[in-house]
Design an enzyme around this catalytic site. Structure first.
Site, PDB file in Angstrom:
ATOM      1  N   GLY A  13      48.956  44.729  31.699  1.00 14.38           N
ATOM      2  CA  GLY A  13      49.247  45.582  32.845  1.00 14.38           C
ATOM      3  C   GLY A  13      50.407  46.506  32.556  1.00 14.38           C
ATOM      4  N   GLY A  14      50.905  47.156  33.596  1.00 12.19           N
ATOM      5  CA  GLY A  14      51.982  48.102  33.411  1.00 12.19           C
ATOM      6  C   GLY A  14      53.298  47.455  33.023  1.00 12.19           C
ATOM      7  N   GLY A  16      53.603  43.831  31.952  1.00 12.30           N
ATOM      8  CA  GLY A  16      53.560  42.753  30.971  1.00 12.30           C
ATOM      9  C   GLY A  16      52.184  42.535  30.388  1.00 12.30           C
ATOM     10  CB  VAL A  18      48.779  37.507  30.577  1.00 12.88           C
ATOM     11  CG1 VAL A  18      48.593  35.996  30.717  1.00 12.88           C
ATOM     12  CG2 VAL A  18      49.648  38.041  31.705  1.00 12.88           C
ATOM     13  CE  LYS A  33      53.570  39.550  34.068  1.00 10.62           C
ATOM     14  NZ  LYS A  33      53.443  39.664  35.538  1.00 10.62           N
ATOM     15  CG  ASP A 136      50.110  43.564  43.836  1.00  9.79           C
ATOM     16  OD1 ASP A 136      49.362  44.312  44.493  1.00  9.79           O
ATOM     17  OD2 ASP A 136      50.103  43.523  42.594  1.00  9.79           O
TER      18      ASP A 136
END
Length: 219
Positions: A13-14, A16, A18, A33, A136
């Site tokens: 993702g932006g 981190g 995983v 992560k 979120d």
């Protein structure tokens, strides 16, 4: 990462990335992560990642992903290991597993969906009672494991203590969250107005989608 054998990258993702990994000492399957920016990360990015670790470590609920260990990598990146969930996002899981053919009737499908959703609500309530707003909540941040248990994950945007505005984690007027599931105050970038009700709004959107099969505000 010392003590772990990396198996594969499973998400990027932006903020981190995983990985699936095996903890060598225990042979336990875990997810790791890692802060993506490493030594180039801003103070705000590092603080947000550290806060995610603090928040996850403070929560202990069967329907919230468990954090195991924090680690500082030699290249300056932060990382933590957590419970590995071998499952699917809640919307895809329900679409494939909770069908009339498998449950016997449409009424049974709805009943099963609500039972899983109630567990999700209890998990979010657990966080709220500890002054944590997720900010979120969306199907992609709720996985259902092989036993049919929902697991809330990714507290990277969490707001700690709804009565105190975050310091250093977001700029004034910044939007945080996922637009399709964000509450009106999030969309309007009224950060100081975001509290537990914002998560309740997101849960309402998710529930509508799970029961009706479409988003309440289709684009």
């Amino acid at each position: 990462l010392d003590g772990y054998d990396i198996v594969a990258e499973i998400f990027r993702g932006g903020q981190g990335v995983v990985y699936e990994a095996i903890q060598l000492e225990t042979k336990r399957r875990v997810a790791i992560k890692v802060l993506l920016s490493g030594p180039l990360a801003t103070k705000r990015q590092r603080r947000r990642f550290e806060r995610e670790i603090e928040v996850a470590a403070s929560l202990n609920h069967p329907n919230i992903v468990t954090l195991y260990q924090r680690a500082d990598l030699t290249d300056g990146r932060l990382a933590f290991s957590m419970e590995f969930i071998d499952g699917q996002s809640i919307d895809l899981w329900m679409e494939q597993e909770l069908t009339v053919e498998k449950c016997g009737s449409a009424t049974s499908v709805i009943r099963e969906k609500l039972q899983v959703f109630v567990k999700l609500c209890h998990a979010v309530q657990h966080a709220h009672q500890r002054g944590i707003v997720h900010r979120d909540l969306k199907p992609g941040n709720i996985l259902v494991d092989e036993f049919g248990e929902p697991k809330v994950l990714d507290f990277g945007l969490a707001k700690v203590n709804e009565l105190i505005r975050e310091k250093g984690s977001t700029s004034n007027g910044g939007f945080l969250g996922s637009l399709a599931y964000a509450s009106p105050e999030q969309v309007k970038r009224q950060s100081s107005q975001v509290d537990t009700r914002s998560d309740v709004y997101s849960l309402g959107v998710i529930l509508y989608q799970l029961l009706a099969g479409l988003h309440p505000c289709p684009s």
